[in-house]
Design an enzyme around this catalytic site. Structure first.
Site, mmCIF file in Angstrom:
data_model
loop_
_atom_site.group_PDB
_atom_site.id
_atom_site.type_symbol
_atom_site.label_atom_id
_atom_site.label_comp_id
_atom_site.label_asym_id
_atom_site.label_seq_id
_atom_site.Cartn_x
_atom_site.Cartn_y
_atom_site.Cartn_z
ATOM 1 N N ARG A 1 23.513 -20.291 -5.948
ATOM 2 C CA ARG A 1 22.923 -20.374 -7.280
ATOM 3 C C ARG A 1 24.026 -20.226 -8.316
ATOM 4 N NH1 ARG A 1 19.209 -22.249 -5.202
ATOM 5 N NH2 ARG A 1 16.989 -21.732 -5.326
ATOM 6 N N GLU B 1 21.036 -25.201 -14.976
ATOM 7 C CA GLU B 1 20.639 -26.540 -14.501
ATOM 8 C C GLU B 1 19.463 -27.078 -15.296
ATOM 9 O OE1 GLU B 1 19.922 -26.479 -10.274
ATOM 10 O OE2 GLU B 1 21.850 -25.528 -9.906
ATOM 11 N N HIS C 1 22.693 -30.261 -7.265
ATOM 12 C CA HIS C 1 21.844 -29.372 -6.449
ATOM 13 C C HIS C 1 21.195 -30.144 -5.291
ATOM 14 C CE1 HIS C 1 19.192 -25.520 -6.602
ATOM 15 N NE2 HIS C 1 19.260 -25.996 -5.378
HETATM 16 C C1 8YV Z 1 15.875 -26.522 -2.805
HETATM 17 C C2 8YV Z 1 17.340 -24.439 -2.811
HETATM 18 O O1 8YV Z 1 16.038 -27.881 -2.828
HETATM 19 O O2 8YV Z 1 15.694 -23.724 -1.283
HETATM 20 C C3 8YV Z 1 16.495 -23.420 -2.143
HETATM 21 O O3 8YV Z 1 16.655 -22.242 -2.479
HETATM 22 O O4 8YV Z 1 18.192 -24.099 -3.530
HETATM 23 C C4 8YV Z 1 17.229 -25.899 -2.662
HETATM 24 O O5 8YV Z 1 17.905 -26.252 -1.513
HETATM 25 C C5 8YV Z 1 15.132 -26.100 -4.018
HETATM 26 O O6 8YV Z 1 15.294 -24.782 -4.320
HETATM 27 C C6 8YV Z 1 13.684 -26.377 -3.892
HETATM 28 O O7 8YV Z 1 12.902 -25.575 -4.721
#
Ligand code: 8YV
Length: 328
Positions: free
Chosen positions: A243, A272, A290
């Site tokens: 993140r 983002e 992402h």
């Molecule tokens: C997802 C992600 O695509 O799962 C997670 O925490 O960061 C990503 O890989 C996204 O968050 C889907 O909500």
């Protein structure tokens, strides 16, 4: 009399097979256009839903949850990270939160490895050179990057993704170092050939590649602060597929521009989809939108998990992927 199906509001477009099953099982309200919901739309959704299926693009904060209707009992997140959901408020309102762990581990670890290679070997720069029509032919000093074999990788957060990365890194000849809140079991350390650093500061000063693989929680916000980034060696690179909020992005950008850190591979950003405009100008930063877990297989698996979590919950059982705050 047949029981009324629960109203499940899905905030974004999901793979077709998942949406079809969602409609078979539940009274599903889908988002065919896939436009991210506004705060007002989220408020309207939580007022009526029995179950909400958000993604990382939906901020389910206290202000949104304040409008939750009495029916909202489950937030079945499509994704593993749940930092966009106010877990405390959800708990205080008796709302269960689930996520989708495991199924995106390998894809995200692949992407992390890809970024380590891209930054070290200047893949994006090379691609740009060709596309701009500026490649004048092979040269012995053209596009020289750095070898990763024999270098040290420092993994910040040795959870599922950190471990999957460690397995890959070993194959690429990197020695594995890690920092984690808790030291992992000696058997895992042995399997991964991983060296534990209790002090994150000391590990940062010691490694050639830093990879961020911990969740974003109040405790990890700006864990890689300006002070900590300065501990990295000038030839070192930083990769973040976790993140954006875990890294002080303005400080990182400044240091990349000034050559205090050699490069960065970023799949995630602090705000983002906004990306620091100064980052866009830097050749030594590889920037991705992402997409760490963005595989067709992964998205279907994530959707399956969401379905299972909802179905289990509405059938009166504990869903398999209940998020427990203290364990994040
Ligand atoms: C997802 C992600 O695509 O799962 C997670 O925490 O960061 C990503 O890989 C996204 O968050 C889907 O909500």
């Amino acid at each position: 009399m047949t029981k009324k199906k629960p109203l499940v509001v899905v905030t974004r477009k999901l793979p077709e097979a998942i949406e079809t099953r969602m409609m078979e099982l539940f009274d599903a309200r889908l988002n065919i256009d896939d436009a991210a919901m506004s705060k007002q739309e989220l408020i309207e959704a939580v007022k009526v839903a029995d179950v909400l299926v958000p993604t990382v693009t939906d901020k389910i904060d206290a202000a949104v949850l304040a409008h939750a209707g009495p029916n909202l009992r489950l937030i079945a997140n499509f994704g593993t990270g749940v930092d966009h959901v106010d877990l405390q408020t959800a708990r205080s309102r008796g709302i269960t939160v689930t996520n989708t762990p495991d199924v995106l581990t390998e894809d995200t670890a692949d992407m992390t490895m890809a970024l380590i290679l891209s930054v070290s070997r200047r893949l994006a720069e090379g691609e740009r050179l060709i596309r701009k029509g500026e490649w004048a032919g092979w040269g012995p000093t053209l596009m020289l990057g750095h070898r990763i074999w024999g270098k040290r990788l420092g993994i910040v957060g040795m959870g599922r993704i950190g471990r999957a990365l460690a397995r890959r890194a070993k194959g690429f000849g990197l020695s594995v170092h890690y920092h984690n809140r808790r030291r992992v079991h000696p058997d895992i350390e042995e399997e991964l050939d991983a060296t534990y650093w209790e002090s994150l500061d000391q590990m940062l000063a010691h490694v050639d590649v830093v990879s961020v693989n911990c969740p974003h929680t109040p405790a990890t916000y700006h864990l890689l602060s300006a002070r900590r980034l300065k501990l990295m060696q000038p030839h070192a690179i930083l990769v973040n597929t976790a993140r954006g909020e875990i890294v002080d992005e303005p400080a990182l950008t400044r240091m990349l521009a000034d050559g205090e850190i050699a490069g960065a591979g970023l799949d995630v950003f602090e705000h983002e989809p906004a990306v620091n405009p100064k980052l866009l100008e830097l050749q030594n930063a590889v920037l991705l939108p992402h997409m760490g877990s963005a595989t067709i297989e992964g998205r279907v698996d994530m959707g399956e998990k969401v379905l299972i979590n909802i179905k289990t919950f509405v059938d009166g059982h504990t869903p398999p992927d209940r998020v427990i705050e203290g364990l994040l």
